[in-house]
Design an enzyme around this catalytic site. Structure first.
Site, short mmCIF file in Angstrom:
data_model
loop_
_atom_site.label_atom_id
_atom_site.label_comp_id
_atom_site.label_asym_id
_atom_site.label_seq_id
_atom_site.Cartn_x
_atom_site.Cartn_y
_atom_site.Cartn_z
N THR A 1 0.83 -1.20 0.00
CA THR A 1 0.00 0.00 0.00
C THR A 1 0.87 1.25 0.00
O THR A 1 0.59 2.21 -0.74
CB THR A 1 -0.94 0.00 1.21
OG1 THR A 1 -1.67 -1.23 1.24
CG2 THR A 1 -1.94 1.15 1.12
N ASP B 1 0.01 -3.96 9.24
CA ASP B 1 -0.59 -5.28 9.12
C ASP B 1 -1.95 -5.32 9.82
O ASP B 1 -2.83 -6.07 9.43
CB ASP B 1 0.33 -6.35 9.71
CG ASP B 1 1.65 -6.41 8.97
OD1 ASP B 1 1.64 -6.46 7.73
OD2 ASP B 1 2.70 -6.39 9.64
N GLY C 1 5.21 -7.16 8.73
CA GLY C 1 5.03 -8.24 7.77
C GLY C 1 6.13 -8.32 6.74
O GLY C 1 6.44 -9.39 6.22
N GLU D 1 11.44 1.09 10.16
CA GLU D 1 10.20 1.84 10.02
C GLU D 1 9.90 2.62 11.30
O GLU D 1 9.52 3.80 11.26
CB GLU D 1 9.04 0.90 9.71
CG GLU D 1 9.06 0.35 8.30
CD GLU D 1 8.01 -0.72 8.08
OE1 GLU D 1 7.54 -0.84 6.94
OE2 GLU D 1 7.67 -1.44 9.03
N LYS E 1 -7.34 -4.50 7.04
CA LYS E 1 -6.32 -4.29 8.07
C LYS E 1 -6.90 -3.66 9.34
O LYS E 1 -6.18 -3.51 10.33
CB LYS E 1 -5.20 -3.40 7.52
CG LYS E 1 -4.51 -3.94 6.28
CD LYS E 1 -3.91 -5.30 6.53
CE LYS E 1 -2.99 -5.73 5.39
NZ LYS E 1 -3.70 -5.93 4.13
#
Length: 226
Positions: free
Chosen positions: A34, A88, A99, A106, A124
């Site tokens: 995404t 996720d 994931g 991150e 999600k």
């Protein structure tokens, strides 16, 4: 929990978050399918004259940003005003990530940003977090951390690579334990407990970091400000 939103939903969420990026800022570039739509949209805007720099969170996001022409920088030289990242699972503004096994980097970039925009599809979202929590561990600490996770009520499983023999190895050279705690009633306490375990580099619980959730739906994008 359902898995796998449509490409149209993911694209809508990514492009919605990209709309929040203004000229002259530094953007944290998250990892995942995404978020990739957001990065591609930013690349199109850079090609049209948008002046930004990106801080990638993984080899994957770095390569994509380079391919589409987003200038890159690092946390040594800049701080992101905005970070765009996926999840996720999200419930009440708390995230489970990892994931793609990039959650350590991150979290560093997302926490450094003034605003974190989370891009997801409806599969999600949940009322309560119950997705396994990825925990990045030093290879030598795999067994001791697994035992400690079990003591906390979790079921740790070493993540195996899909296209080769052996475990997944992160960009940092570590292993990932996917730890199933069932329904997580107190994410903040669990996050603190996991962080305190010797040998844990980082875990996938992101508590009090998200500022907006951009969820792509069949009818457009639902933006929740936290």
């Amino acid at each position: 929990m359902k898995r796998g939103g449509t490409d149209e939903q993911k694209r809508a969420a990514g492009e919605s978050a990209a709309d929040a990026v203004s000229d002259g800022i530094v953007v944290g570039l998250g990892t995942g399918s995404t978020t990739a739509y957001a990065i591609r949209e930013l690349g199109r805007r850079v090609d049209a004259g948008l002046d930004i720099e990106g801080i990638p969170t993984s080899y994957q996001s770095r390569q994509l940003a380079r391919e589409i022409g987003i200038p890159l920088t690092t946390l040594d030289d800049a701080r992101p005003e905005v970070a765009i990242d996926g999840a996720d699972q999200v419930a009440g503004g708390t995230l489970i990530k990892g994931g793609g096994a990039a959650h350590a980097r991150e979290k560093v970039v997302d926490a450094a940003a003034d605003r974190l925009l989370v891009v997801v599809d409806p599969t999600k979202e949940g009322d309560v977090l119950d997705h396994p929590v990825p925990v990045e561990v030093l290879p030598d600490a795999r067994r001791t951390v697994a035992d400690a996770v079990a003591d906390l009520g979790g079921d740790p499983q070493l993540r195996a690579a899909e296209r080769k023999d052996g475990p997944v190895v992160t960009d940092n050279g570590n292993l990932v334990l996917d730890c199933d705690f069932g329904e997580i009633g107190d994410a903040a306490t669990l996050a603190s407990d996991l962080s305190a375990l010797p040998g844990v580099l980082e875990h996938g619980l992101f508590v009090d970091l998200a500022d907006e959730i951009h969820c792509g739906t069949a009818d457009g994008v639902r933006v929740t400000r936290l």
